[in-house]
Design an enzyme around this catalytic site. Structure first.
Site, PDB file in Angstrom:
ATOM      1  N   THR A 101       0.828  -1.206   0.000  1.00 56.26           N
ATOM      2  CA  THR A 101       0.000   0.000   0.000  1.00 56.26           C
ATOM      3  C   THR A 101       0.861   1.256   0.000  1.00 56.26           C
ATOM      4  O   THR A 101       0.510   2.251  -0.617  1.00 56.26           O
ATOM      5  CB  THR A 101      -0.956   0.022   1.212  1.00 56.26           C
ATOM      6  N   TYR A 129       2.002   1.721  -3.589  1.00 52.57           N
ATOM      7  CA  TYR A 129       0.933   2.265  -4.428  1.00 52.57           C
ATOM      8  C   TYR A 129       0.729   3.749  -4.161  1.00 52.57           C
ATOM      9  O   TYR A 129       0.554   4.529  -5.084  1.00 52.57           O
ATOM     10  CB  TYR A 129      -0.383   1.529  -4.175  1.00 52.57           C
ATOM     11  N   GLU A 130       0.741   4.126  -2.890  1.00 53.47           N
ATOM     12  CA  GLU A 130       0.530   5.528  -2.546  1.00 53.47           C
ATOM     13  C   GLU A 130       1.602   6.407  -3.184  1.00 53.47           C
ATOM     14  O   GLU A 130       1.314   7.437  -3.762  1.00 53.47           O
ATOM     15  CB  GLU A 130       0.545   5.693  -1.028  1.00 53.47           C
ATOM     16  N   GLY A 131       2.848   5.980  -3.089  1.00 50.42           N
ATOM     17  CA  GLY A 131       3.937   6.744  -3.694  1.00 50.42           C
ATOM     18  C   GLY A 131       3.834   6.792  -5.203  1.00 50.42           C
ATOM     19  O   GLY A 131       4.026   7.834  -5.829  1.00 50.42           O
ATOM     20  N   GLY A 174       1.046   9.145  -6.282  1.00 52.15           N
ATOM     21  CA  GLY A 174       1.462  10.530  -6.078  1.00 52.15           C
ATOM     22  C   GLY A 174       2.413  11.003  -7.161  1.00 52.15           C
ATOM     23  O   GLY A 174       2.274  12.115  -7.681  1.00 52.15           O
TER      24      GLY A 174
END
Length: 185
Positions: free
Chosen positions: A25, A28-30, A33
């Protein structure tokens, strides 16, 4: 992991697998972004970005395909056009304000990426609706096509309205995002 200390990485208790699974997760967040910042910083200014583009050609083809649809799905094309207008509005806002203040681009990047994704999915659901009506007209598997139409109605009624709030979030600007000083973190 903290309870087990170094012993947490041993396969006997299964905690190490949970840590590995949850780690994705953060990746994915990075990634989202970075993709969002690339969209706003590099792709949006290209050829006027989505703010200068017009969906008219594809939209006319969709309207021709959707003639004769039932009333509840027949307006999905107009919903898509309204959402496309929100993408154009948000992109224009960013193009005008991000040059003056780079924080504007950073504050709105992920919201714009999501706004564009939801709008692109609405376009695809319009195509699916047209294909489902064609399949039903040809006497094909009614259960399959009715499920597609029900899913499209769900998407248009429950997911696509998020574009309204995303547009408002983008246009709210970076002031509240940047209000806390770095020392507050």
């Amino acid at each position: 992991m903290q309870t087990y200390g170094g012993h947490g990485y041993i396969r006997e208790n299964g905690v190490e697998q949970l840590v590995r699974d949850a780690r994705i997760t953060q990746l994915y967040e990075g990634t989202n972004g970075i993709q969002a910042l690339d969209l706003v910083g590099r792709k949006l200014p290209m050829k006027g970005g989505p703010g200068g583009a017009t969906p008219a050609g594809r939209d006319q083809r969709l309207r021709r395909r959707q003639q004769g649809q039932r009333q509840d799905e027949g307006n999905s094309s107009s919903r898509w056009r309204r959402r496309w207008g929100r993408v154009q509005d948000a992109a224009l806002f960013l193009m005008q304000n991000a040059m003056k203040n780079p924080d504007e681009a950073g504050a709105a990047a992920t919201d714009l990426l999501r706004l564009m994704a939801l709008t692109a999915m609405a376009f695809m659901w319009n195509r699916i609706v047209a294909a489902a009506h064609k399949g039903l007209a040809n006497g094909n598997d009614n259960v399959f096509y009715e499920a597609k139409l029900a899913t499209a109605r769900f998407y248009l009624a429950r997911v696509l309205p998020q574009t309204t709030s995303l547009n408002h979030q983008i246009k709210a600007g970076a002031a509240t995002v940047m209000a806390l000083p770095a020392e507050a973190f």
